[in-house]
Scaffold this motif. Structure first.
Motif, PDB file in Angstrom:
ATOM      1  N   TYR A  90       0.857  -1.188   0.000  1.00  0.00           N
ATOM      2  CA  TYR A  90       0.000   0.000   0.000  1.00  0.00           C
ATOM      3  C   TYR A  90       0.890   1.235   0.000  1.00  0.00           C
ATOM      4  O   TYR A  90       1.774   1.376   0.855  1.00  0.00           O
ATOM      5  N   LYS A 132       0.680   5.706  -0.906  1.00  0.00           N
ATOM      6  CA  LYS A 132      -0.123   6.880  -1.256  1.00  0.00           C
ATOM      7  C   LYS A 132       0.830   8.004  -1.625  1.00  0.00           C
ATOM      8  O   LYS A 132       1.803   8.259  -0.906  1.00  0.00           O
ATOM      9  N   CYS A 136       1.318  11.924  -4.143  1.00  0.00           N
ATOM     10  CA  CYS A 136       0.747  12.991  -4.970  1.00  0.00           C
ATOM     11  C   CYS A 136       1.306  12.857  -6.378  1.00  0.00           C
ATOM     12  O   CYS A 136       2.515  12.873  -6.590  1.00  0.00           O
ATOM     13  N   LYS A 166       6.701  10.550  -2.058  1.00  0.00           N
ATOM     14  CA  LYS A 166       5.435  11.207  -1.730  1.00  0.00           C
ATOM     15  C   LYS A 166       4.941  12.120  -2.845  1.00  0.00           C
ATOM     16  O   LYS A 166       3.766  12.484  -2.875  1.00  0.00           O
ATOM     17  N   ARG A 224      -8.161   6.709  -6.772  1.00  0.00           N
ATOM     18  CA  ARG A 224      -8.088   8.092  -6.313  1.00  0.00           C
ATOM     19  C   ARG A 224      -8.267   8.092  -4.797  1.00  0.00           C
ATOM     20  O   ARG A 224      -9.193   7.490  -4.274  1.00  0.00           O
ATOM     21  N   ALA A 225      -7.377   8.768  -4.109  1.00  0.00           N
ATOM     22  CA  ALA A 225      -7.365   8.699  -2.650  1.00  0.00           C
ATOM     23  C   ALA A 225      -8.621   9.315  -2.032  1.00  0.00           C
ATOM     24  O   ALA A 225      -9.113   8.831  -1.010  1.00  0.00           O
ATOM     25  N   ASP A 226      -9.147  10.368  -2.647  1.00  0.00           N
ATOM     26  CA  ASP A 226     -10.265  11.077  -2.020  1.00  0.00           C
ATOM     27  C   ASP A 226     -11.602  10.371  -2.214  1.00  0.00           C
ATOM     28  O   ASP A 226     -12.469  10.406  -1.346  1.00  0.00           O
ATOM     29  N   GLU A 243     -11.852   6.958  -3.510  1.00  0.00           N
ATOM     30  CA  GLU A 243     -11.702   5.491  -3.556  1.00  0.00           C
ATOM     31  C   GLU A 243     -12.102   4.916  -4.917  1.00  0.00           C
ATOM     32  O   GLU A 243     -12.275   3.713  -5.059  1.00  0.00           O
ATOM     33  N   TRP A 281      -4.075  13.026  -5.496  1.00  0.00           N
ATOM     34  CA  TRP A 281      -3.513  12.028  -4.588  1.00  0.00           C
ATOM     35  C   TRP A 281      -3.978  10.658  -5.019  1.00  0.00           C
ATOM     36  O   TRP A 281      -5.164  10.433  -5.257  1.00  0.00           O
ATOM     37  N   VAL A 288      -3.708   6.313  -4.557  1.00  0.00           N
ATOM     38  CA  VAL A 288      -3.409   5.159  -3.709  1.00  0.00           C
ATOM     39  C   VAL A 288      -3.154   3.952  -4.606  1.00  0.00           C
ATOM     40  O   VAL A 288      -3.929   3.688  -5.529  1.00  0.00           O
ATOM     41  N   GLU A 295      -2.694  -0.143  -4.375  1.00  0.00           N
ATOM     42  CA  GLU A 295      -2.832  -1.328  -3.539  1.00  0.00           C
ATOM     43  C   GLU A 295      -2.411  -2.540  -4.346  1.00  0.00           C
ATOM     44  O   GLU A 295      -2.782  -2.680  -5.513  1.00  0.00           O
TER      45      GLU A 295
END
Length: 329
Positions: free
Chosen positions: A9, A11, A13, A66, A101-103, A105, A154, A156, A158
């Motif tokens: 995992y 995360k 930018c 990052k 997308r992190a915001d 999901e 941002w 993610v 997985e």
């Protein structure tokens, strides 16, 4: 194929490059004072790209990145020359990586092919130079487009391990021991819960030079789907397995109850997991005599192919491989 550096995992930018501006320019030479427009288009901004790489099996190399930033496109030039495109930023990731997308999901794509590239964050388009806008009625356009801005978001990543067989069971069911016996993998083995803290992969040799990949998933406990124990951190790895091998030790208080608990945790996490083929292995069978085996058989789920095994004495291991291969093919 296990390591304390196993990372599944990350995360970060992701920022693509801005497109270069179009150029406002008119052709000029010694004896040509009023040449036509010749401003070129700007180059596109660099993309952020993910590329499947079968040589990677962890996201460790991205753990400390990052910010991933592609370069901007160059401005257009005179003589109708297009500016250079920005340089793409290409990230190699293991097969089985899911980009979100992190915001929100939102799942963007899943990478399952070696060498295949996916644009994660597209670069901005280059602006048009004034030569592009020249027409028969507007032979000297006095404007050019700015470049399109890049995007920043941002992301993610997985990792869901790709394996033919996933081992499912409570801590201390003998999953790691089995994997160490049937493959060259060397997982950590101990007589206490949660010995396995990272997934392990092993290639199992079969008859006639065939083989299949087995994954040892860290132990599930009741309530794992709600985050208890190691929680859902490793349940997602089961999603990629073609076949699930449930392992319950022979000294369990109630084999049927333990199987139902494991099945219920998978159901709560993702009901589609129940559509996968399932097998049952009763481990530590070296402590059973024939009479006890017959008694246990009567308690096992009738719809589930099962086998008694012992990784210590190799009892039932060949039979287990045959059963797995038959159900995989």
């Amino acid at each position: 194929m296990s390591s304390p550096n196993f990372i599944d995992y990350v995360k970060f930018c992701s920022r693509s490059g801005h497109g270069g501006a179009g150029y406002l320019h008119f052709h000029r030479e010694k004896f040509i004072q009023h040449g036509g427009p010749d401003g070129g288009n700007g180059g596109r901004g660099g993309h952020v790209i993910l590329r499947g790489n079968a040589q990677h099996w962890t996201l460790l190399h991205l753990k400390y990145r990052k910010h991933v930033i592609a370069t901007n496109g160059n401005r257009g030039e005179e003589q109708d020359r297009t500016g250079h495109d920005g340089e793409d930023e290409i990230l190699d990731v293991p097969l089985g990586t899911v980009a979100k997308r992190a915001d929100t999901e939102e799942i963007l794509f899943e990478i399952t092919e070696d060498g295949k590239e996916y644009i994660l964050t597209p670069g901005g388009r280059g602006g048009k130079g004034n030569a592009f806008f020249a027409t028969s009625t507007n032979q000297a356009p006095q404007h050019a487009q700015p470049g399109e801005p890049g995007k920043e978001e941002w992301i993610v990543l997985e990792l869901k391990l790709l394996a033919d067989v996933g081992l499912v069971g409570f801590p201390n069911a003998g999953k790691s021991t089995l994997l160490s016996v049937v493959s060259a993998a060397k997982p950590k083995i101990g007589d206490y819960p949660f010995t396995t803290l990272t997934p392990n992969l092993g290639v199992v040799s079969y008859r006639d030079a065939h083989s299949f990949v087995m994954a040892d998933i860290p132990g599930i406990i009741e309530g794992a789907a709600e985050g208890k124990g190691l929680g859902i951190r490793f349940l997602r790895h089961i999603e990629r397995n073609s076949l699930l091998l449930f392992m319950i030790p022979a000294d369990a208080k109630d084999i049927g109850v333990e199987y139902d608990i494991l099945l219920n945790e998978l159901r709560k996490y993702n009901p589609e997991l129940l559509d996968k083929k399932r097998l049952l292995a009763i481990s530590k069978a070296d402590m059973l005599d024939d009479e006890l085996k017959e008694a246990i058989k009567k308690e096992l789920p009738t719809e589930l192919p099962s086998v008694f095994i012992s990784s210590i004495t190799s009892q039932g291991i060949t039979e287990l491989k045959d059963l797995i291969w038959k159900n995989l093919h």
